[in-house]
Design a protein around this motif. Structure first.
Motif, short mmCIF file in Angstrom:
data_model
loop_
_atom_site.label_atom_id
_atom_site.label_comp_id
_atom_site.label_asym_id
_atom_site.label_seq_id
_atom_site.Cartn_x
_atom_site.Cartn_y
_atom_site.Cartn_z
N ASP A 3 0.86 -1.18 0.00
CA ASP A 3 0.00 0.00 0.00
C ASP A 3 0.89 1.23 0.00
N LEU A 4 0.33 2.36 -0.35
CA LEU A 4 1.06 3.62 -0.24
C LEU A 4 1.12 4.09 1.21
N ASN A 5 0.14 3.69 2.00
CA ASN A 5 -0.02 4.16 3.37
C ASN A 5 0.75 3.24 4.33
N GLN A 6 1.97 3.62 4.68
CA GLN A 6 2.80 2.79 5.56
C GLN A 6 2.18 2.60 6.94
N ALA A 11 -0.56 -0.95 10.88
CA ALA A 11 -1.74 -1.20 11.72
C ALA A 11 -2.41 -2.51 11.32
N MET A 12 -2.52 -2.76 10.01
CA MET A 12 -3.13 -4.00 9.54
C MET A 12 -2.27 -5.19 9.95
N LYS A 13 -0.96 -5.06 9.79
CA LYS A 13 -0.05 -6.14 10.18
C LYS A 13 -0.20 -6.46 11.66
N ASP A 14 -0.27 -5.41 12.49
CA ASP A 14 -0.40 -5.60 13.93
C ASP A 14 -1.72 -6.25 14.31
N SER A 15 -2.74 -6.09 13.48
CA SER A 15 -4.06 -6.65 13.80
C SER A 15 -4.18 -8.12 13.43
N ILE A 16 -3.25 -8.63 12.65
CA ILE A 16 -3.29 -10.02 12.21
C ILE A 16 -2.45 -10.86 13.16
N LYS A 17 -3.06 -11.85 13.75
CA LYS A 17 -2.38 -12.67 14.76
C LYS A 17 -2.11 -14.07 14.21
N ASN A 18 -1.02 -14.66 14.68
CA ASN A 18 -0.66 -16.05 14.40
C ASN A 18 -0.36 -16.34 12.93
N LYS A 20 2.46 -15.03 9.75
CA LYS A 20 3.56 -14.16 9.33
C LYS A 20 3.07 -13.27 8.19
N VAL A 21 3.27 -11.98 8.34
CA VAL A 21 2.79 -11.01 7.37
C VAL A 21 3.95 -10.14 6.91
N TYR A 22 4.05 -9.96 5.61
CA TYR A 22 5.06 -9.08 5.04
C TYR A 22 4.35 -7.84 4.51
N VAL A 23 4.83 -6.66 4.86
CA VAL A 23 4.25 -5.42 4.36
C VAL A 23 5.34 -4.57 3.74
N GLU A 24 4.96 -3.83 2.70
CA GLU A 24 5.90 -2.93 2.04
C GLU A 24 5.12 -1.79 1.40
N GLN A 25 5.65 -0.60 1.55
CA GLN A 25 5.03 0.57 0.92
C GLN A 25 5.37 0.51 -0.57
N VAL A 26 4.33 0.43 -1.41
CA VAL A 26 4.52 0.27 -2.85
C VAL A 26 3.47 1.08 -3.60
N ASP A 27 3.90 1.75 -4.65
CA ASP A 27 2.98 2.41 -5.58
C ASP A 27 2.68 1.38 -6.66
N ILE A 28 1.50 0.80 -6.63
CA ILE A 28 1.21 -0.29 -7.56
C ILE A 28 0.96 0.17 -8.99
N THR A 29 0.98 1.47 -9.22
CA THR A 29 0.92 1.94 -10.60
C THR A 29 2.31 1.99 -11.23
N ASP A 30 3.32 1.62 -10.47
CA ASP A 30 4.71 1.59 -10.93
C ASP A 30 5.09 0.12 -11.15
N ALA A 31 5.18 -0.29 -12.41
CA ALA A 31 5.43 -1.71 -12.74
C ALA A 31 6.73 -2.22 -12.12
N LYS A 32 7.78 -1.42 -12.15
CA LYS A 32 9.06 -1.84 -11.57
C LYS A 32 8.93 -2.05 -10.06
N ALA A 33 8.22 -1.15 -9.40
CA ALA A 33 8.01 -1.29 -7.96
C ALA A 33 7.22 -2.57 -7.65
N CYS A 34 6.27 -2.91 -8.50
CA CYS A 34 5.49 -4.15 -8.30
C CYS A 34 6.38 -5.38 -8.47
N GLU A 35 7.23 -5.36 -9.49
CA GLU A 35 8.15 -6.48 -9.70
C GLU A 35 9.08 -6.65 -8.51
N GLU A 36 9.59 -5.54 -7.99
CA GLU A 36 10.47 -5.59 -6.82
C GLU A 36 9.72 -6.11 -5.59
N PHE A 37 8.48 -5.70 -5.43
CA PHE A 37 7.68 -6.17 -4.30
C PHE A 37 7.50 -7.69 -4.38
#
Length: 80
Positions: A3-6, A11-18, A20-37
């Motif tokens: 998401d763009l909103n870190q 907050a979403m990661k902290d709400s998920i229990k039990n 493993k969650v990976y989060v990363e700030q990504v602009d999904i309109t950027d193809a290169k950023a999506c590939e890197e994600f």
């Protein structure tokens, strides 16, 4: 999760229990950023079993009245 909103991601990661969650700030309109994600997720977990694209926006209005740059921004959002 990406998401763009870190702060929202954390907050979403902290709400998920039990789970493993990976989060990363990504602009999904950027193809290169999506590939890197995707590469970062695969590196973190070893593989990707499921991918769910749930990108969207709350922008409402008459499509024909949007300036071209606004229209293209939201059209690009749906492409990735």
């Amino acid at each position: 999760m990406a998401d763009l909103n870190q702060a929202g991601l954390e907050a979403m990661k902290d709400s998920i229990k039990n789970v493993k969650v990976y989060v990363e700030q990504v602009d999904i309109t950027d193809a290169k950023a999506c590939e890197e994600f995707v590469a970062n997720v695969a590196k973190e977990f070893g593989r990707i079993d499921v991918l769910c694209n749930n990108a969207g926006t709350g922008m409402m209005g008459d499509l024909l009245t949007f300036p071209e740059e606004v229209f293209r921004k939201y059209a690009d959002l749906m492409m990735y």
